[in-house]
Design a protein around this motif. Sequence first.
Motif, PDB file in Angstrom:
ATOM      1  N   LYS A   1      11.557   4.703  46.988  1.00 34.27           N
ATOM      2  CA  LYS A   1      12.471   4.470  45.873  1.00 34.27           C
ATOM      3  C   LYS A   1      12.082   5.366  44.702  1.00 34.27           C
ATOM      4  N   THR A   2      13.051   6.097  44.196  1.00 30.58           N
ATOM      5  CA  THR A   2      12.815   6.960  43.038  1.00 30.58           C
ATOM      6  C   THR A   2      12.976   6.143  41.757  1.00 30.58           C
ATOM      7  N   ILE A   3      12.005   6.276  40.868  1.00 26.31           N
ATOM      8  CA  ILE A   3      12.052   5.575  39.580  1.00 26.31           C
ATOM      9  C   ILE A   3      12.651   6.516  38.539  1.00 26.31           C
ATOM     10  N   PHE A   4      13.711   6.067  37.899  1.00 24.50           N
ATOM     11  CA  PHE A   4      14.347   6.844  36.845  1.00 24.50           C
ATOM     12  C   PHE A   4      14.040   6.205  35.491  1.00 24.50           C
ATOM     13  N   TYR A   5      13.877   7.056  34.484  1.00 29.94           N
ATOM     14  CA  TYR A   5      13.656   6.545  33.126  1.00 29.94           C
ATOM     15  C   TYR A   5      15.012   6.200  32.513  1.00 29.94           C
ATOM     16  N   ASN A   6      15.172   4.936  32.130  1.00 35.46           N
ATOM     17  CA  ASN A   6      16.474   4.481  31.635  1.00 35.46           C
ATOM     18  C   ASN A   6      16.433   3.917  30.221  1.00 35.46           C
ATOM     19  N   ASN A   7      15.344   4.192  29.497  1.00 39.62           N
ATOM     20  CA  ASN A   7      15.247   3.693  28.121  1.00 39.62           C
ATOM     21  C   ASN A   7      15.577   4.796  27.113  1.00 39.62           C
ATOM     22  N   LYS A   8      15.256   4.533  25.843  1.00 38.14           N
ATOM     23  CA  LYS A   8      15.530   5.512  24.791  1.00 38.14           C
ATOM     24  C   LYS A   8      14.664   6.758  24.981  1.00 38.14           C
ATOM     25  N   PRO A   9      15.124   7.917  24.519  1.00 40.18           N
ATOM     26  CA  PRO A   9      14.294   9.130  24.590  1.00 40.18           C
ATOM     27  C   PRO A   9      12.933   8.894  23.944  1.00 40.18           C
ATOM     28  N   GLY A  10      11.896   9.461  24.546  1.00 41.42           N
ATOM     29  CA  GLY A  10      10.561   9.245  24.007  1.00 41.42           C
ATOM     30  C   GLY A  10       9.538  10.154  24.664  1.00 41.42           C
ATOM     31  N   THR A  11       8.274   9.894  24.350  1.00 42.24           N
ATOM     32  CA  THR A  11       7.163  10.704  24.842  1.00 42.24           C
ATOM     33  C   THR A  11       6.199   9.817  25.625  1.00 42.24           C
ATOM     34  N   ILE A  12       5.719  10.320  26.758  1.00 41.86           N
ATOM     35  CA  ILE A  12       4.755   9.551  27.547  1.00 41.86           C
ATOM     36  C   ILE A  12       3.420   9.522  26.820  1.00 41.86           C
ATOM     37  N   GLU A  13       3.003   8.323  26.433  1.00 46.03           N
ATOM     38  CA  GLU A  13       1.718   8.166  25.755  1.00 46.03           C
ATOM     39  C   GLU A  13       0.600   7.882  26.749  1.00 46.03           C
ATOM     40  N   GLN A  14       0.938   7.197  27.837  1.00 41.69           N
ATOM     41  CA  GLN A  14      -0.090   6.824  28.816  1.00 41.69           C
ATOM     42  C   GLN A  14       0.519   6.844  30.208  1.00 41.69           C
ATOM     43  N   ALA A  15      -0.148   7.527  31.136  1.00 43.14           N
ATOM     44  CA  ALA A  15       0.290   7.576  32.533  1.00 43.14           C
ATOM     45  C   ALA A  15      -0.751   6.874  33.387  1.00 43.14           C
TER      46      ALA A  15
ATOM     47  N   GLY B   1       2.305  13.135  27.542  1.00 44.34           N
ATOM     48  CA  GLY B   1       2.777  14.044  26.508  1.00 44.34           C
ATOM     49  C   GLY B   1       4.159  14.614  26.772  1.00 44.34           C
ATOM     50  N   GLU B   2       4.691  14.377  27.958  1.00 42.71           N
ATOM     51  CA  GLU B   2       6.001  14.943  28.295  1.00 42.71           C
ATOM     52  C   GLU B   2       7.129  14.142  27.648  1.00 42.71           C
ATOM     53  N   GLN B   3       8.157  14.857  27.227  1.00 45.67           N
ATOM     54  CA  GLN B   3       9.340  14.235  26.649  1.00 45.67           C
ATOM     55  C   GLN B   3      10.235  13.697  27.761  1.00 45.67           C
ATOM     56  N   LEU B   4      10.712  12.469  27.582  1.00 50.17           N
ATOM     57  CA  LEU B   4      11.592  11.849  28.563  1.00 50.17           C
ATOM     58  C   LEU B   4      12.972  11.595  27.961  1.00 50.17           C
ATOM     59  N   MET B   5      13.973  11.808  28.817  1.00 49.90           N
ATOM     60  CA  MET B   5      15.357  11.513  28.448  1.00 49.90           C
ATOM     61  C   MET B   5      15.916  10.525  29.472  1.00 49.90           C
ATOM     62  N   PRO B   6      16.859   9.681  29.059  1.00 47.45           N
ATOM     63  CA  PRO B   6      17.445   8.717  29.996  1.00 47.45           C
ATOM     64  C   PRO B   6      17.998   9.420  31.247  1.00 47.45           C
ATOM     65  N   GLY B   7      17.708   8.841  32.408  1.00 42.11           N
ATOM     66  CA  GLY B   7      18.192   9.400  33.672  1.00 42.11           C
ATOM     67  C   GLY B   7      17.218  10.331  34.363  1.00 42.11           C
ATOM     68  N   MET B   8      16.091  10.648  33.718  1.00 44.33           N
ATOM     69  CA  MET B   8      15.114  11.550  34.339  1.00 44.33           C
ATOM     70  C   MET B   8      14.352  10.839  35.459  1.00 44.33           C
ATOM     71  N   PRO B   9      14.177  11.497  36.633  1.00 44.07           N
ATOM     72  CA  PRO B   9      13.303  10.931  37.675  1.00 44.07           C
ATOM     73  C   PRO B   9      11.844  11.144  37.276  1.00 44.07           C
ATOM     74  N   ILE B  10      11.038  10.099  37.391  1.00 45.86           N
ATOM     75  CA  ILE B  10       9.650  10.235  36.933  1.00 45.86           C
ATOM     76  C   ILE B  10       8.613   9.980  38.039  1.00 45.86           C
ATOM     77  N   ALA B  11       8.987   9.229  39.073  1.00 48.84           N
ATOM     78  CA  ALA B  11       8.040   8.974  40.160  1.00 48.84           C
ATOM     79  C   ALA B  11       8.790   8.449  41.385  1.00 48.84           C
ATOM     80  N   VAL B  12       8.108   8.528  42.532  1.00 46.54           N
ATOM     81  CA  VAL B  12       8.658   7.985  43.781  1.00 46.54           C
ATOM     82  C   VAL B  12       7.630   7.014  44.357  1.00 46.54           C
ATOM     83  N   VAL B  13       8.074   5.781  44.638  1.00 48.82           N
ATOM     84  CA  VAL B  13       7.219   4.765  45.245  1.00 48.82           C
ATOM     85  C   VAL B  13       7.632   4.589  46.700  1.00 48.82           C
TER      86      VAL B  13
END
Length: 210
Positions: A46-60, A103-115
């Motif tokens: 399953k691909t995880i998509f970022y669906n929240n407000k635009p932002g920056t990854i503070e912790q991975a 530190g990467e910028q995220l926008m809604p709809g971006m794929p970020i990981a696959v589980v």
Amino acid sequence: MKQKWILYVVLALVLVAGGSLLVAKGTDAVSRAENRKQGVLDAESKTIFYNNKPGTIEQANAATGDLVKKGDVLFKVKSAEGSEEEVLSPEDGLIYRVAVKSGEQLMPGMPIAVVQKTEYYTDLYVQESQIEKLKLNQTVKIHFPYLDRKIEVDGTVASIAAAPQFASLRMTREKGQADVSMFLVRISVPSNADLLPGMTAEVDFDEIAG
């Protein structure tokens, strides 16, 4: 002359008997092969998509190869407004791929990981004449014939569906016997440290009570 005639008759009988035995053995071998259904072990992902407000990854917290549980926090994201968003794992499984970093910028709809789910499955094509042996939620033995050591696990029939796009051509073209209806059967296979996606899985129908 009579003795020669008797000898010819005996030889003919031996040849006929031998030929019948070979045909019987050949038919038996074909039957055994038809009763052993093979498929490829696979795992749903399953691909995880970022669906929240635009932002920056503070912790991975997620890295490729990590085992995760449903609800685990994979990423913490700080929005432009200063609020903190959490990205959670949707499934129990293995992190198959991570597409972003701290530190990467995220926008809604971006794929970020696959589980990848830890539970496996294999798909088998089964002839109409054999499908009555299988029922939903039935337990069947799964073998892995090409491994050096013998591994056998219990699988569960997860789904049975007609496969009209897949036909098994008969060796004879007799009237009414040109094609054999096939069914697609999915077998769920529990996770096992000795198993990997891509391995050949086999079900022997001779082991299943009719």
